[in-house]
Write a protein that holds these residues in place. Structure first.
Motif, PDB file in Angstrom:
ATOM      1  N   THR A 116       0.828  -1.204   0.000  1.00 40.64           N
ATOM      2  CA  THR A 116       0.000   0.000   0.000  1.00 40.64           C
ATOM      3  C   THR A 116       0.862   1.254   0.000  1.00 40.64           C
TER       4      THR A 116
ATOM      5  N   GLU B  59       2.107   1.752  -3.510  1.00 44.36           N
ATOM      6  CA  GLU B  59       1.011   2.154  -4.392  1.00 44.36           C
ATOM      7  C   GLU B  59       0.614   3.605  -4.155  1.00 44.36           C
TER       8      GLU B  59
ATOM      9  N   SER C  33      10.067  -3.083 -12.639  1.00 42.11           N
ATOM     10  CA  SER C  33       9.232  -4.198 -12.210  1.00 42.11           C
ATOM     11  C   SER C  33      10.084  -5.462 -12.202  1.00 42.11           C
TER      12      SER C  33
ATOM     13  N   LEU D   4       2.076 -10.176  -7.791  1.00 42.25           N
ATOM     14  CA  LEU D   4       0.752  -9.620  -8.049  1.00 42.25           C
ATOM     15  C   LEU D   4       0.766  -8.107  -7.834  1.00 42.25           C
ATOM     16  N   HIS D   5       1.487  -7.674  -6.820  1.00 47.57           N
ATOM     17  CA  HIS D   5       1.625  -6.243  -6.546  1.00 47.57           C
ATOM     18  C   HIS D   5       2.339  -5.535  -7.699  1.00 47.57           C
TER      19      HIS D   5
ATOM     20  N   ASN E 199       0.093  -5.144 -10.573  1.00 51.94           N
ATOM     21  CA  ASN E 199      -0.870  -4.086 -10.265  1.00 51.94           C
ATOM     22  C   ASN E 199      -0.251  -2.706 -10.495  1.00 51.94           C
TER      23      ASN E 199
ATOM     24  N   ASN F 117      -0.125  -1.974 -14.152  1.00 56.90           N
ATOM     25  CA  ASN F 117      -1.443  -1.641 -14.682  1.00 56.90           C
ATOM     26  C   ASN F 117      -1.882  -0.236 -14.297  1.00 56.90           C
ATOM     27  N   ILE F 118      -1.541   0.194 -13.101  1.00 56.40           N
ATOM     28  CA  ILE F 118      -1.851   1.562 -12.680  1.00 56.40           C
ATOM     29  C   ILE F 118      -1.124   2.562 -13.584  1.00 56.40           C
TER      30      ILE F 118
END
Length: 157
Positions: free
Chosen positions: A39, A42, A61, A77-78, A81, A84-85
């Motif tokens: 979090t 992100e 990445s 998975l993070h 994500n 994709n953001i």
């Protein structure tokens, strides 16, 4: 602009092309499972994407996102994500999916630093038969990424 203070951010602090926002911050331990750490990255990513930078955005990445033995783990998975953001937020971006980075010092949790530590201490450790890992030296990462950023057009669609 360089965002971060870890191994990649430190290396790219000498990158002289100011036409890019280089996001080199966040979760670096692929064994991480704490939601709070994901979090935090992100939120920092979204904060920097929301700023009105006209510069292409650079994100680091993991190539293991495509590894079916690993890609269901929280870290991968993070990372997917985060990719994709970025893709949904920016028109111009570069996402570099890297293998494990090797450098003197850096994250003590990496496989390479684990092995160095065990050898220095003459400690026994297990190696699984058939195990393979891709590694790349931090200097090579810098050389390759710098070359691409300094010579190529943004190629994302």
């Amino acid at each position: 602009m360089i965002i971060g203070s870890g191994l990649l951010a430190s290396k790219f602090s000498k990158f002289k092309n100011l036409n890019f926002t280089i996001f080199a911050s966040g979760v670096s331990n692929s064994s991480e499972i704490r939601i709070s750490e994901f979090t935090k990255e992100e939120n920092l990513l979204r904060e920097n994407l929301s700023k009105e930078y006209q510069k292409p955005f650079v994100y680091f990445s993991s190539c293991d996102i495509q590894n079916p033995q690993l890609n269901k783990k929280p870290y991968y998975l993070h990372k997917l994500n985060m990719e994709n953001i970025i893709k949904s937020s920016k028109k111009d971006y570069y996402i570099f999916r890297l293998p494990q980075i090797v450098a003197k010092g850096g994250n003590k949790n990496t496989l390479f630093n684990f092995l160095v530590d065990k050898v220095k201490k003459s400690e026994v450790f297990e190696i699984w038969l058939g195990t393979q890992k891709n590694i790349l030296d931090i200097d090579d990462v810098y050389t390759i990424v710098s070359y691409i950023l300094n010579t190529a057009q943004t190629i994302n669609t």
